[in-house]
Design an enzyme around this catalytic site. Sequence first.
Site, PDB file in Angstrom:
ATOM      1  N   GLU A  80       0.836  -1.196   0.000  1.00 23.93           N
ATOM      2  CA  GLU A  80       0.000   0.000   0.000  1.00 23.93           C
ATOM      3  C   GLU A  80       0.872   1.247   0.000  1.00 23.93           C
ATOM      4  O   GLU A  80       1.824   1.352   0.758  1.00 23.93           O
ATOM      5  CB  GLU A  80      -0.931   0.007   1.218  1.00 23.93           C
ATOM      6  CG  GLU A  80      -1.932  -1.133   1.236  1.00 23.93           C
ATOM      7  CD  GLU A  80      -2.994  -1.035   0.128  1.00 23.93           C
ATOM      8  OE1 GLU A  80      -3.090   0.018  -0.514  1.00 23.93           O
ATOM      9  OE2 GLU A  80      -3.729  -2.031  -0.046  1.00 23.93           O
ATOM     10  N   CYS A 143      -7.544  -1.555   8.495  1.00 21.11           N
ATOM     11  CA  CYS A 143      -6.187  -1.646   7.956  1.00 21.11           C
ATOM     12  C   CYS A 143      -5.639  -0.268   7.643  1.00 21.11           C
ATOM     13  O   CYS A 143      -4.499   0.052   7.994  1.00 21.11           O
ATOM     14  CB  CYS A 143      -6.141  -2.530   6.703  1.00 21.11           C
ATOM     15  SG  CYS A 143      -6.147  -4.264   7.130  1.00 21.11           S
ATOM     16  N   HIS A 165      -1.232  -5.473   2.337  1.00 19.63           N
ATOM     17  CA  HIS A 165      -2.535  -6.140   2.378  1.00 19.63           C
ATOM     18  C   HIS A 165      -2.370  -7.544   1.807  1.00 19.63           C
ATOM     19  O   HIS A 165      -1.749  -7.735   0.769  1.00 19.63           O
ATOM     20  CB  HIS A 165      -3.546  -5.356   1.519  1.00 19.63           C
ATOM     21  CG  HIS A 165      -4.611  -4.677   2.296  1.00 19.63           C
ATOM     22  ND1 HIS A 165      -5.104  -3.444   1.976  1.00 19.63           N
ATOM     23  CD2 HIS A 165      -5.338  -5.102   3.373  1.00 19.63           C
ATOM     24  CE1 HIS A 165      -6.072  -3.122   2.836  1.00 19.63           C
ATOM     25  NE2 HIS A 165      -6.233  -4.102   3.685  1.00 19.63           N
TER      26      HIS A 165
HETATM   27  N1  PCA Z   1      -8.469  -6.545   7.229  1.00 15.32           N
HETATM   28  C1  PCA Z   1      -9.381  -5.439   7.417  1.00 15.32           C
HETATM   29  C2  PCA Z   1      -9.307  -5.148   8.889  1.00 15.32           C
HETATM   30  C3  PCA Z   1      -8.727  -6.346   9.528  1.00 15.32           C
HETATM   31  C4  PCA Z   1      -8.111  -7.093   8.425  1.00 15.32           C
HETATM   32  O1  PCA Z   1      -7.367  -8.085   8.512  1.00 15.32           O
HETATM   33  C5  PCA Z   1      -9.060  -4.273   6.492  1.00 15.32           C
HETATM   34  O2  PCA Z   1      -8.573  -4.501   5.380  1.00 15.32           O
HETATM   35  O3  PCA Z   1      -9.319  -3.130   6.843  1.00 15.32           O
END
Ligand code: PCA
Length: 216
Positions: A80, A143, A165
């Site tokens: 990201e 996140c 991510h």
């Molecule tokens: N993914 C979510 C929140 C917790 C996680 O593992 C997100 O992408 O915001």
Amino acid sequence: MKSVLVTGFGPYEEELDNPSGRIAQALDGTTVGAVAFHGCVLPVSARAAPPLLRRTIESLKPDVVIVTGVTPARSKPALERVAINVADYPIPDNDGLMSIDSPLETVGPAAYFSTLPIKAILAEWTAGRIAGYVSNTAGTYLCNQIFYTAQHATAQTTCISGLVHIPVPSTHHGHGSHSPTSPPDFETLVEAIRSAGIVAATRVGPDLVLGAGSTS
Ligand code: PCA
């Protein structure tokens, strides 16, 4: 010795067996050359996760922080680029909290860029046959929130930080053997975060200049 803090999240509504938390656990206590990994699992809670991350950074004083979370809609790990100062939740957090258009920090910039060498990490993944990409939105849920928290906490320090991510891993095993459309298996995702940590902890000088933009 350089130290790398890797965080992941525990279960939440969209993913009860959250691979990001399992990656943090898998790397915790491991060492590769002069790079030591520490793992921490954060709850999907806007109230509890940011102070836990801040306390862990303060006590560990890591050189690198990589926060991770799962993104079930994607099939490849994403580096990201940017964290934005807003919480606009599509679903409540684990405490039932529903934030809409709330700033994460009332005194804070609109956005922070990742300070990880994301292009150098992408090049390392490509060399290791790990498919990944640079993403320009981390969403507006937990996140993005923990990414913004990490950037805000490390902004005036030498610690570099950012969010990766993670897709839901495929159950097909074999490094690099997955089809281009199916996600990597769990071990490959652990390797992706391990190599991101090593590149971030050992790279000297600015990030690579490598095109990885998108039209959308
Ligand atoms: N993914 C979510 C929140 C917790 C996680 O593992 C997100 O992408 O915001």
